[in-house]
Motif scaffolding. Structure first.
Motif, PDB file in Angstrom:
ATOM      1  N   GLY A 270      34.827  50.809  44.212  1.00  0.00           N
ATOM      2  CA  GLY A 270      35.936  51.175  45.090  1.00  0.00           C
ATOM      3  C   GLY A 270      36.200  52.661  45.077  1.00  0.00           C
ATOM      4  O   GLY A 270      36.465  53.279  46.123  1.00  0.00           O
ATOM      5  N   GLU A 271      36.115  53.257  43.886  1.00  0.00           N
ATOM      6  CA  GLU A 271      36.345  54.701  43.770  1.00  0.00           C
ATOM      7  C   GLU A 271      35.270  55.489  44.519  1.00  0.00           C
ATOM      8  O   GLU A 271      35.555  56.503  45.169  1.00  0.00           O
ATOM      9  N   LYS A 272      34.021  55.005  44.435  1.00  0.00           N
ATOM     10  CA  LYS A 272      32.933  55.705  45.118  1.00  0.00           C
ATOM     11  C   LYS A 272      33.055  55.606  46.638  1.00  0.00           C
ATOM     12  O   LYS A 272      32.474  56.410  47.374  1.00  0.00           O
ATOM     13  N   LEU A 273      33.813  54.610  47.102  1.00  0.00           N
ATOM     14  CA  LEU A 273      34.059  54.488  48.534  1.00  0.00           C
ATOM     15  C   LEU A 273      35.274  55.302  48.975  1.00  0.00           C
ATOM     16  O   LEU A 273      35.651  55.279  50.151  1.00  0.00           O
ATOM     17  N   GLY A 274      35.915  56.005  48.027  1.00  0.00           N
ATOM     18  CA  GLY A 274      36.998  56.909  48.380  1.00  0.00           C
ATOM     19  C   GLY A 274      38.376  56.534  47.899  1.00  0.00           C
ATOM     20  O   GLY A 274      39.324  57.304  48.066  1.00  0.00           O
ATOM     21  N   LEU A 275      38.536  55.347  47.296  1.00  0.00           N
ATOM     22  CA  LEU A 275      39.846  54.954  46.784  1.00  0.00           C
ATOM     23  C   LEU A 275      40.182  55.722  45.514  1.00  0.00           C
ATOM     24  O   LEU A 275      39.292  56.041  44.716  1.00  0.00           O
ATOM     25  N   ASP A 276      41.464  56.030  45.317  1.00  0.00           N
ATOM     26  CA  ASP A 276      41.863  56.675  44.070  1.00  0.00           C
ATOM     27  C   ASP A 276      41.782  55.640  42.942  1.00  0.00           C
ATOM     28  O   ASP A 276      41.849  54.425  43.191  1.00  0.00           O
ATOM     29  N   PRO A 277      41.625  56.084  41.689  1.00  0.00           N
ATOM     30  CA  PRO A 277      41.441  55.155  40.569  1.00  0.00           C
ATOM     31  C   PRO A 277      42.525  54.088  40.446  1.00  0.00           C
ATOM     32  O   PRO A 277      42.220  52.927  40.182  1.00  0.00           O
ATOM     33  N   ALA A 278      43.777  54.465  40.630  1.00  0.00           N
ATOM     34  CA  ALA A 278      44.868  53.501  40.481  1.00  0.00           C
ATOM     35  C   ALA A 278      44.778  52.413  41.542  1.00  0.00           C
ATOM     36  O   ALA A 278      44.972  51.224  41.252  1.00  0.00           O
ATOM     37  N   SER A 279      44.478  52.805  42.775  1.00  0.00           N
ATOM     38  CA  SER A 279      44.375  51.817  43.855  1.00  0.00           C
ATOM     39  C   SER A 279      43.156  50.919  43.663  1.00  0.00           C
ATOM     40  O   SER A 279      43.231  49.698  43.862  1.00  0.00           O
ATOM     41  N   ALA A 280      42.033  51.517  43.253  1.00  0.00           N
ATOM     42  CA  ALA A 280      40.816  50.736  43.028  1.00  0.00           C
ATOM     43  C   ALA A 280      41.030  49.723  41.905  1.00  0.00           C
ATOM     44  O   ALA A 280      40.613  48.564  42.004  1.00  0.00           O
ATOM     45  N   ARG A 281      41.715  50.157  40.864  1.00  0.00           N
ATOM     46  CA  ARG A 281      42.008  49.248  39.740  1.00  0.00           C
ATOM     47  C   ARG A 281      42.896  48.095  40.199  1.00  0.00           C
ATOM     48  O   ARG A 281      42.612  46.929  39.912  1.00  0.00           O
ATOM     49  N   ALA A 282      43.974  48.414  40.906  1.00  0.00           N
ATOM     50  CA  ALA A 282      44.908  47.372  41.355  1.00  0.00           C
ATOM     51  C   ALA A 282      44.204  46.362  42.249  1.00  0.00           C
ATOM     52  O   ALA A 282      44.389  45.145  42.102  1.00  0.00           O
ATOM     53  N   LEU A 283      43.401  46.833  43.167  1.00  0.00           N
ATOM     54  CA  LEU A 283      42.692  45.947  44.084  1.00  0.00           C
ATOM     55  C   LEU A 283      41.665  45.073  43.341  1.00  0.00           C
ATOM     56  O   LEU A 283      41.558  43.870  43.602  1.00  0.00           O
ATOM     57  N   ALA A 284      40.916  45.693  42.421  1.00  0.00           N
ATOM     58  CA  ALA A 284      39.886  44.958  41.685  1.00  0.00           C
ATOM     59  C   ALA A 284      40.506  43.884  40.794  1.00  0.00           C
ATOM     60  O   ALA A 284      40.085  42.722  40.813  1.00  0.00           O
ATOM     61  N   TYR A 285      41.522  44.255  40.014  1.00  0.00           N
ATOM     62  CA  TYR A 285      42.126  43.324  39.064  1.00  0.00           C
ATOM     63  C   TYR A 285      42.823  42.173  39.773  1.00  0.00           C
ATOM     64  O   TYR A 285      42.698  41.006  39.388  1.00  0.00           O
ATOM     65  N   ALA A 286      43.587  42.499  40.827  1.00  0.00           N
ATOM     66  CA  ALA A 286      44.307  41.449  41.558  1.00  0.00           C
ATOM     67  C   ALA A 286      43.337  40.510  42.263  1.00  0.00           C
ATOM     68  O   ALA A 286      43.579  39.305  42.359  1.00  0.00           O
ATOM     69  N   THR A 287      42.227  41.054  42.761  1.00  0.00           N
ATOM     70  CA  THR A 287      41.227  40.227  43.439  1.00  0.00           C
ATOM     71  C   THR A 287      40.594  39.240  42.470  1.00  0.00           C
ATOM     72  O   THR A 287      40.451  38.046  42.770  1.00  0.00           O
ATOM     73  N   LEU A 288      40.229  39.729  41.289  1.00  0.00           N
ATOM     74  CA  LEU A 288      39.630  38.844  40.299  1.00  0.00           C
ATOM     75  C   LEU A 288      40.618  37.771  39.838  1.00  0.00           C
ATOM     76  O   LEU A 288      40.289  36.587  39.776  1.00  0.00           O
ATOM     77  N   GLN A 289      41.838  38.190  39.549  1.00  0.00           N
ATOM     78  CA  GLN A 289      42.849  37.238  39.087  1.00  0.00           C
ATOM     79  C   GLN A 289      43.147  36.189  40.157  1.00  0.00           C
ATOM     80  O   GLN A 289      43.216  34.991  39.880  1.00  0.00           O
ATOM     81  N   GLY A 290      43.312  36.636  41.394  1.00  0.00           N
ATOM     82  CA  GLY A 290      43.617  35.715  42.475  1.00  0.00           C
ATOM     83  C   GLY A 290      42.479  34.759  42.772  1.00  0.00           C
ATOM     84  O   GLY A 290      42.692  33.556  42.980  1.00  0.00           O
ATOM     85  N   ALA A 291      41.256  35.283  42.778  1.00  0.00           N
ATOM     86  CA  ALA A 291      40.096  34.432  43.057  1.00  0.00           C
ATOM     87  C   ALA A 291      39.911  33.392  41.963  1.00  0.00           C
ATOM     88  O   ALA A 291      39.588  32.227  42.241  1.00  0.00           O
ATOM     89  N   ALA A 292      40.126  33.806  40.702  1.00  0.00           N
ATOM     90  CA  ALA A 292      39.985  32.862  39.596  1.00  0.00           C
ATOM     91  C   ALA A 292      41.024  31.750  39.696  1.00  0.00           C
ATOM     92  O   ALA A 292      40.705  30.569  39.513  1.00  0.00           O
ATOM     93  N   GLN A 293      42.250  32.103  40.017  1.00  0.00           N
ATOM     94  CA  GLN A 293      43.306  31.090  40.144  1.00  0.00           C
ATOM     95  C   GLN A 293      43.044  30.164  41.329  1.00  0.00           C
ATOM     96  O   GLN A 293      43.299  28.962  41.264  1.00  0.00           O
ATOM     97  N   LEU A 294      42.536  30.729  42.415  1.00  0.00           N
ATOM     98  CA  LEU A 294      42.187  29.917  43.577  1.00  0.00           C
ATOM     99  C   LEU A 294      41.126  28.891  43.208  1.00  0.00           C
ATOM    100  O   LEU A 294      41.226  27.707  43.563  1.00  0.00           O
ATOM    101  N   ALA A 295      40.115  29.322  42.445  1.00  0.00           N
ATOM    102  CA  ALA A 295      39.041  28.420  42.026  1.00  0.00           C
ATOM    103  C   ALA A 295      39.556  27.349  41.070  1.00  0.00           C
ATOM    104  O   ALA A 295      39.206  26.169  41.193  1.00  0.00           O
ATOM    105  N   VAL A 296      40.399  27.767  40.127  1.00  0.00           N
ATOM    106  CA  VAL A 296      40.945  26.819  39.149  1.00  0.00           C
ATOM    107  C   VAL A 296      41.771  25.733  39.838  1.00  0.00           C
ATOM    108  O   VAL A 296      41.721  24.555  39.469  1.00  0.00           O
ATOM    109  N   ASN A 297      42.521  26.119  40.858  1.00  0.00           N
ATOM    110  CA  ASN A 297      43.429  25.182  41.519  1.00  0.00           C
ATOM    111  C   ASN A 297      42.809  24.452  42.705  1.00  0.00           C
ATOM    112  O   ASN A 297      43.500  23.696  43.403  1.00  0.00           O
ATOM    113  N   SER A 298      41.516  24.670  42.930  1.00  0.00           N
ATOM    114  CA  SER A 298      40.840  24.022  44.045  1.00  0.00           C
ATOM    115  C   SER A 298      39.937  22.900  43.546  1.00  0.00           C
ATOM    116  O   SER A 298      39.327  22.996  42.473  1.00  0.00           O
ATOM    117  N   ALA A 299      39.836  21.853  44.320  1.00  0.00           N
ATOM    118  CA  ALA A 299      38.927  20.756  43.988  1.00  0.00           C
ATOM    119  C   ALA A 299      37.501  21.094  44.408  1.00  0.00           C
ATOM    120  O   ALA A 299      36.544  20.390  44.038  1.00  0.00           O
TER     121      ALA A 299
END
Length: 287
Positions: A205-234
């Protein structure tokens, strides 16, 4: 953990041999689940660690195995929370003290990586042993532990072992001890793979131009959300992946790169290497 889940430990005293990070996590989880501090004792030789355990949890802490006193009227669980390379020496020192406990009242659980059941039973002079492989999310109560027991461990004792590990997350039993190496490779070492993935995702994300804080927030939230979606899906992870992937779209372009690099094959090879190393550690530590 509910009271009914904790009940296998209701009339049990738990002795932790070692009060490091994982031992501390288990102690905190058990107390939060309703176990009383008086039901636990910790052997911790390092003064600073011992004092912190006392002040944080108000439980009994002794500095050496020789100071232990077991109540023979209670069910006893001993948790070996020591470094693998120290296990043999500690176990041999502990073994004479365990003779004061009736064999049917004593359960030993090891959370030391690589120490096999045969080594445990030999060094400790006791067969009712459980091998456990937790992982670091246990530190925040979201761990998962793989468990394997000696044949002499009955259902009631297995319930105690599971209740203890479930205080910091969840647990699964494997019937073949050889599969503990697979558990170690998948879930024991698994958090490190996830952290490496997060590093790469944020860096991309940073190499695509995002600042470190924004890249971190997007990466972490995406992983957390995707994992929860998978856990709660049949649905399977593969099915969920397909639903996100439109033909000719951005996700398809990204996945094509991963497929070309044999992303899945690389990860499977990484797990195989970890499992192989786990087996080798077992061979080395058994000496």
């Amino acid at each position: 953990m509910t009271d009914s889940t904790l009940s296998p430990l209701a009339h049990t005293h738990i002795t932790f041999i070692g009060g490091g990070n994982m031992g501390r996590a288990l102690i905190g989880g058990l107390l939060a689940s309703g176990l009383q501090a008086k039901q636990m004792t910790v052997v911790e030789p390092f003064a600073a660690t011992a004092e912190k355990l006392k002040s944080d949890f108000s439980l009994a802490v002794v500095h050496s195995i020789d100071q232990l006193q077991f109540d023979s009227t209670l069910e006893q669980v001993v948790v070996m929370a020591v470094k693998p390379q120290d296990f043999k020496q500690v176990a041999l020192s502990l073994a004479p003290h365990l003779k004061a406990i009736a064999a049917e009242r004593l359960l030993i659980i090891s959370i030391a990586a690589g120490i096999r059941l045969s080594s445990m039973t030999s060094w400790l002079g006791h067969s009712r042993c459980v091998r456990a492989m937790p992982n670091t999310p246990a530190l925040i109560g979201m761990g998962i532990t793989g468990l394997c027991a000696d044949a002499s461990v009955d259902a009631q004792a297995r319930s105690r072992a599971a209740a203890l590990c479930n205080a910091v997350g969840q647990s699964i039993w494997v019937g073949d001890e050889n599969l503990i190496d697979a558990v170690t490779a998948l879930s024991g070492s698994g958090p490190a793979y996830v952290f490496a993935f997060l590093e790469a995702l944020q860096s991309g994300g940073e190499k695509l131009g995002l600042d470190p804080a924004s890249a971190r927030a997007l990466a972490y939230a995406t992983l957390q959300g995707a994992a929860q979606l998978a856990v709660n899906s049949a649905e399977s992870a593969g099915s969920l992946r397909e639903k996100v992937t439109s033909k000719g779209g951005t996700t398809a372009a990204a996945l094509a790169v991963l497929k070309e690099a044999d992303w899945q094959g690389i990860l499977e090879a990484a797990l195989a290497a970890a499992a192989k190393r786990g087996k080798a550690m077992g061979d080395e530590l058994a000496q």
